[in-house]
Scaffold this motif. Structure first.
Motif, short mmCIF file in Angstrom:
data_model
loop_
_atom_site.label_atom_id
_atom_site.label_comp_id
_atom_site.label_asym_id
_atom_site.label_seq_id
_atom_site.Cartn_x
_atom_site.Cartn_y
_atom_site.Cartn_z
N CYS A 3 1.03 -1.10 0.04
CA CYS A 3 0.09 0.02 -0.11
C CYS A 3 0.90 1.40 0.12
N THR A 11 -3.04 -6.23 -0.34
CA THR A 11 -3.91 -5.44 -0.88
C THR A 11 -4.96 -6.35 -1.86
N LYS A 12 -6.31 -5.81 -2.01
CA LYS A 12 -7.22 -6.55 -2.70
C LYS A 12 -7.51 -5.74 -4.07
N ARG A 29 -7.11 -1.08 -6.83
CA ARG A 29 -6.75 -1.78 -5.71
C ARG A 29 -7.23 -0.94 -4.45
N MET A 30 -7.46 -1.90 -3.24
CA MET A 30 -7.82 -1.47 -2.02
C MET A 30 -6.96 -2.09 -1.02
N CYS A 31 -6.17 -1.12 0.08
CA CYS A 31 -5.51 -2.04 1.05
C CYS A 31 -6.61 -2.54 2.04
N GLN A 32 -6.03 -3.73 2.47
CA GLN A 32 -6.69 -4.59 3.64
C GLN A 32 -6.71 -4.03 4.78
N ASP A 33 -5.79 -3.15 5.13
CA ASP A 33 -5.45 -2.49 6.54
C ASP A 33 -6.02 -1.14 6.60
N CYS A 34 -5.59 -0.14 5.80
CA CYS A 34 -6.04 1.12 5.95
C CYS A 34 -7.36 1.29 4.95
N GLU A 35 -7.53 0.42 4.28
CA GLU A 35 -8.83 0.73 3.19
C GLU A 35 -8.69 1.83 2.15
N LYS A 36 -7.54 2.39 2.16
CA LYS A 36 -7.47 3.31 1.13
C LYS A 36 -7.28 2.75 -0.37
N ARG A 37 -7.68 3.34 -1.27
CA ARG A 37 -7.73 2.74 -2.60
C ARG A 37 -6.65 3.47 -3.42
#
Length: 162
Positions: A3, A11-12, A29-37
């Protein structure tokens, strides 16, 4: 993929699309921890196989540098060289092989350089093809003249007077 915001490693992928002319893939993509894209772009890496057997990534800047030397003192600007570099890279990618012989890079430079500036083309060809005498230059100039005579005249017709 890390991320870019929090450096988390998980990341997803939310969406994937073919970008540009099909030579790259755009992924949302989206971070699985902070949820930022964030967005990433994947591009096929061209590898150059050198005469020594070593390989290195294709570098458009190096291809342009060789053409720039041939264009020294000629009416060719940086935009012209950038377009030439893009054309060379596009031609190499269209070959469909991820590994390209270094010799093929030089061949890919010759054609767009000839269209850009014939004097620069002769300079580049003389080094690339190893011209050894004035006769080599004369032969290449004769080929250029013959091609010019065979090509249809693309200049606009004179405007009518009267």
């Amino acid at each position: 993929m890390h991320c870019p915001y929090c450096k988390h490693t998980d990341t997803k992928v939310l969406d994937s699309r073919v970008a540009d002319d099909g030579s790259s893939i755009r992924r949302r993509r989206m971070c699985q921890d902070c949820e930022k894209r964030f967005t990433t772009v994947e591009l096929m890496q061209l590898t150059i196989l050198k005469r020594s057997g070593a390989t290195e990534p294709f570098n458009r800047v190096k291809a342009i540098a060789g053409a720039r030397k041939a264009c020294k003192g000629r009416p060719v600007d940086e935009d012209d060289l950038a377009r030439l570099g893009q054309e060379v890279e596009d031609q190499l990618r269209l070959a469909g092989s991820p590994e390209i012989a270094a010799h093929e890079v030089g061949l890919a430079i010759l054609t767009p350089l000839r269209r850009l500036d014939e004097v620069a083309y002769l300079r580049f060809a003389s080094v690339y093809r190893g011209f050894e005498s004035a006769a080599d230059f004369e032969n290449e100039i004769a080929l250029l003249r013959a091609e010019r005579q065979l090509a249809p005249d693309l200049s606009p017709a004179p405007a009518p007077t009267g």
